[in-house]
Write a protein that holds these residues in place. Structure first.
Motif, PDB file in Angstrom:
ATOM      1  N   ILE A 105      73.052   2.564  43.666  1.00  0.00           N
ATOM      2  CA  ILE A 105      73.478   2.671  42.083  1.00  0.00           C
ATOM      3  C   ILE A 105      72.347   1.594  41.670  1.00  0.00           C
ATOM      4  N   SER A 106      72.304   1.241  40.828  1.00  0.00           N
ATOM      5  CA  SER A 106      71.170   0.133  39.882  1.00  0.00           C
ATOM      6  C   SER A 106      72.112  -0.250  38.402  1.00  0.00           C
ATOM      7  N   GLY A 107      72.086  -1.805  39.286  1.00  0.00           N
ATOM      8  CA  GLY A 107      72.832  -2.272  37.685  1.00  0.00           C
ATOM      9  C   GLY A 107      72.362  -3.462  37.092  1.00  0.00           C
ATOM     10  N   PRO A 108      72.776  -4.577  36.438  1.00  0.00           N
ATOM     11  CA  PRO A 108      72.304  -5.595  35.552  1.00  0.00           C
ATOM     12  C   PRO A 108      71.345  -7.193  36.895  1.00  0.00           C
ATOM     13  N   ASN A 109      72.169  -6.771  37.966  1.00  0.00           N
ATOM     14  CA  ASN A 109      71.420  -7.041  39.257  1.00  0.00           C
ATOM     15  C   ASN A 109      70.875  -6.601  40.165  1.00  0.00           C
ATOM     16  N   GLY A 110      70.556  -5.023  40.038  1.00  0.00           N
ATOM     17  CA  GLY A 110      69.190  -4.222  40.808  1.00  0.00           C
ATOM     18  C   GLY A 110      69.751  -3.474  41.259  1.00  0.00           C
ATOM     19  N   ASN A 111      68.789  -3.264  42.225  1.00  0.00           N
ATOM     20  CA  ASN A 111      69.563  -2.163  42.679  1.00  0.00           C
ATOM     21  C   ASN A 111      70.227  -2.436  44.213  1.00  0.00           C
ATOM     22  N   HIS A 112      71.293  -1.354  44.412  1.00  0.00           N
ATOM     23  CA  HIS A 112      72.370  -2.112  45.557  1.00  0.00           C
ATOM     24  C   HIS A 112      73.049  -0.708  46.161  1.00  0.00           C
ATOM     25  N   ASP A 113      72.371  -1.046  47.647  1.00  0.00           N
ATOM     26  CA  ASP A 113      73.450   0.115  48.588  1.00  0.00           C
ATOM     27  C   ASP A 113      74.391  -0.007  48.319  1.00  0.00           C
ATOM     28  N   VAL A 114      75.653   0.977  48.339  1.00  0.00           N
ATOM     29  CA  VAL A 114      76.444   1.390  48.526  1.00  0.00           C
ATOM     30  C   VAL A 114      76.538   2.961  49.635  1.00  0.00           C
ATOM     31  N   LEU A 115      77.663   1.724  50.967  1.00  0.00           N
ATOM     32  CA  LEU A 115      78.268   2.651  51.776  1.00  0.00           C
ATOM     33  C   LEU A 115      79.723   3.631  51.680  1.00  0.00           C
ATOM     34  N   VAL A 116      79.752   4.483  52.022  1.00  0.00           N
ATOM     35  CA  VAL A 116      81.139   5.502  51.930  1.00  0.00           C
ATOM     36  C   VAL A 116      81.608   4.804  53.511  1.00  0.00           C
ATOM     37  N   LEU A 117      82.898   4.694  53.773  1.00  0.00           N
ATOM     38  CA  LEU A 117      83.552   4.372  54.737  1.00  0.00           C
ATOM     39  C   LEU A 117      84.611   4.435  55.164  1.00  0.00           C
ATOM     40  N   ASP A 118      85.246   4.531  55.961  1.00  0.00           N
ATOM     41  CA  ASP A 118      87.002   4.639  56.166  1.00  0.00           C
ATOM     42  C   ASP A 118      87.467   3.567  55.763  1.00  0.00           C
ATOM     43  N   VAL A 119      89.203   3.624  55.633  1.00  0.00           N
ATOM     44  CA  VAL A 119      89.811   3.271  54.949  1.00  0.00           C
ATOM     45  C   VAL A 119      90.825   1.994  55.906  1.00  0.00           C
ATOM     46  N   LEU A 120      90.296   0.846  56.434  1.00  0.00           N
ATOM     47  CA  LEU A 120      90.352   0.226  58.264  1.00  0.00           C
ATOM     48  C   LEU A 120      92.166  -0.620  57.569  1.00  0.00           C
ATOM     49  N   GLY A 121      92.882  -0.608  58.113  1.00  0.00           N
ATOM     50  CA  GLY A 121      94.257  -1.763  57.900  1.00  0.00           C
ATOM     51  C   GLY A 121      93.474  -2.953  58.233  1.00  0.00           C
ATOM     52  N   PRO A 122      94.625  -3.796  59.216  1.00  0.00           N
ATOM     53  CA  PRO A 122      94.417  -5.619  58.606  1.00  0.00           C
ATOM     54  C   PRO A 122      93.602  -5.526  60.239  1.00  0.00           C
ATOM     55  N   SER A 123      93.284  -6.735  60.492  1.00  0.00           N
ATOM     56  CA  SER A 123      93.025  -7.444  61.488  1.00  0.00           C
ATOM     57  C   SER A 123      94.438  -7.452  62.545  1.00  0.00           C
ATOM     58  N   PRO A 124      94.079  -7.765  63.742  1.00  0.00           N
ATOM     59  CA  PRO A 124      95.310  -8.548  64.544  1.00  0.00           C
ATOM     60  C   PRO A 124      95.306 -10.082  63.734  1.00  0.00           C
ATOM     61  N   ASN A 125      94.799 -11.112  63.450  1.00  0.00           N
ATOM     62  CA  ASN A 125      94.820 -11.998  62.923  1.00  0.00           C
ATOM     63  C   ASN A 125      95.274 -12.043  61.832  1.00  0.00           C
ATOM     64  N   GLU A 126      95.150 -11.403  60.952  1.00  0.00           N
ATOM     65  CA  GLU A 126      95.682 -10.673  59.640  1.00  0.00           C
ATOM     66  C   GLU A 126      97.008 -10.574  59.997  1.00  0.00           C
ATOM     67  N   LEU A 127      97.846  -9.943  60.689  1.00  0.00           N
ATOM     68  CA  LEU A 127      98.552  -8.916  61.497  1.00  0.00           C
ATOM     69  C   LEU A 127      99.649 -10.375  61.436  1.00  0.00           C
ATOM     70  N   ARG A 128      99.511 -10.914  62.461  1.00  0.00           N
ATOM     71  CA  ARG A 128     100.071 -12.226  63.113  1.00  0.00           C
ATOM     72  C   ARG A 128     100.201 -12.857  61.401  1.00  0.00           C
ATOM     73  N   ASP A 129      98.953 -13.666  61.057  1.00  0.00           N
ATOM     74  CA  ASP A 129      99.137 -14.154  59.977  1.00  0.00           C
ATOM     75  C   ASP A 129     100.366 -13.819  58.868  1.00  0.00           C
ATOM     76  N   ARG A 130     100.248 -12.542  58.561  1.00  0.00           N
ATOM     77  CA  ARG A 130     100.887 -12.357  57.423  1.00  0.00           C
ATOM     78  C   ARG A 130     102.452 -11.535  57.395  1.00  0.00           C
ATOM     79  N   HIS A 131     103.041 -11.293  59.007  1.00  0.00           N
ATOM     80  CA  HIS A 131     104.079 -10.359  58.891  1.00  0.00           C
ATOM     81  C   HIS A 131     104.452 -10.983  60.186  1.00  0.00           C
ATOM     82  N   ASP A 132     106.252 -11.361  59.729  1.00  0.00           N
ATOM     83  CA  ASP A 132     107.199 -12.064  60.755  1.00  0.00           C
ATOM     84  C   ASP A 132     107.209 -12.140  62.522  1.00  0.00           C
ATOM     85  N   ASP A 133     106.798 -10.163  62.505  1.00  0.00           N
ATOM     86  CA  ASP A 133     106.794  -9.435  63.872  1.00  0.00           C
ATOM     87  C   ASP A 133     105.836  -9.038  64.223  1.00  0.00           C
TER      88      ASP A 133
END
Length: 298
Positions: free
Chosen positions: A102-130
């Motif tokens: 894409i081309s925008g006000p700050n220059g030309n950018h690569d855009v990667l299309v990826l699968d959506v991932l869930g939380p990291s183990p760290n996030e899971l530990r920090d965010r949830h009681d279990d």
């Protein structure tokens, strides 16, 4: 005001591309739904793929200074080699679905299309009681799957160079086919902050904090245990390199950085030590010992 977003000052020539909720990209194929994260060289967004009914992807917008980024070349190499290398570790590496510019006000950018991932183990530990118990119970599986992914990368000549707890995450159950409100509901509602002045085209009209996965997602999806087939995935190949094209320096986080990299930095380049796959192996060892299994250490 303290907000956990990328720096507004990086929205300048060569920097981030301003993205807003509802924006459309690639001939209106992708619609931005939510923000997933950000790093020094990119922002990552949840998007709906309008070319396919109820398909969801992650769009990674790379800063303009890294146009024609090495990450795309690495990801394409991974995809190409996966066809000829039947290795179980491929299932534990986040692959590239597509990419565009894409081309925008700050220059030309690569855009990667990826699968959506869930939380990291760290996030899971920090965010949830279990979360702590969940990671502890599955620490061996988590460690094995990250090891398999890393072994696959090394077998095809790719060094990750930035393996730490923030660059591994749980895969998600199948999102495609789910209603948009259900998928967006897996994340907490977006928190936006108006930018002043808002008439600078190089800056977004507002900043958005990446939203963590909601408690409903944690309870109903990830922590459902054996009912959900999750996999660990290694992602973020912005610092990756091929064995025959080693960079002069690499900035692995200090707490998982191999001694060779530390000594090379201390020598100010006067001594060039040999390093390659073993720097990832060192990081993996630190990750397993101090990351996934840290709670077992007295």
């Amino acid at each position: 005001m303290n907000i956990e977003t990328e720096q507004l000052s990086r929205y300048k020539q060569g920097g981030y591309h301003p993205v807003h909720l509802g924006d459309k990209f690639h001939d209106d194929r992708f619609t931005i739904l939510h923000k997933l994260g950000w790093g020094s060289f990119s922002t990552v967004w949840l998007a709906r793929d309008n070319a396919e009914d109820e398909r969801y992807v992650a769009l990674k917008f790379v800063v303009a200074d890294l146009a024609d980024s090495n990450e795309i070349r690495i990801l394409q190499h991974i995809c190409d080699m996966s066809r000829s290398t039947k290795h179980p570790g491929f299932d534990h590496v986040l692959g590239l679905l597509d990419h565009f510019k894409i081309s925008g006000p700050n220059g030309n950018h690569d855009v990667l299309v990826l699968d959506v991932l869930g939380p990291s183990p760290n996030e899971l530990r920090d965010r949830h009681d279990d979360g702590e118990v969940f990671v502890w119970k599955h620490a061996k599986v988590i460690s094995k799957e990250v090891s398999l992914g890393l072994d696959f990368l090394h077998k095809i000549g790719v060094m990750h160079g930035d393996l730490h707890g923030g660059n591994v995450a749980f895969s998600l159950p199948e999102l495609n086919g789910k209603p948009e409100d259900v998928v967006v509901g897996f994340l907490e509602p977006p928190r936006t902050y108006t930018v002043e002045p808002s008439n600078d085209p190089s800056q977004p009209a507002y900043l958005i904090e990446p939203s963590p996965f909601s408690d409903r997602f944690m309870d109903e999806v990830l922590l459902a245990g054996s009912q959900i087939m999750w996999r660990m995935k290694i992602f973020d190949f912005g610092s990756a390199f091929l064995a025959d094209n080693r960079p002069k320096e690499i900035h692995t986080p200090l707490f998982v950085r191999a001694p060779e990299l530390i000594f090379n930095a201390l020598s100010s380049g006067t001594v060039e030590l040999d390093w390659g796959p073993k720097i990832d192996v060192w990081s993996l060892g630190c990750l397993v010992r101090l990351g996934f299994l840290y709670h077992t250490i007295d």
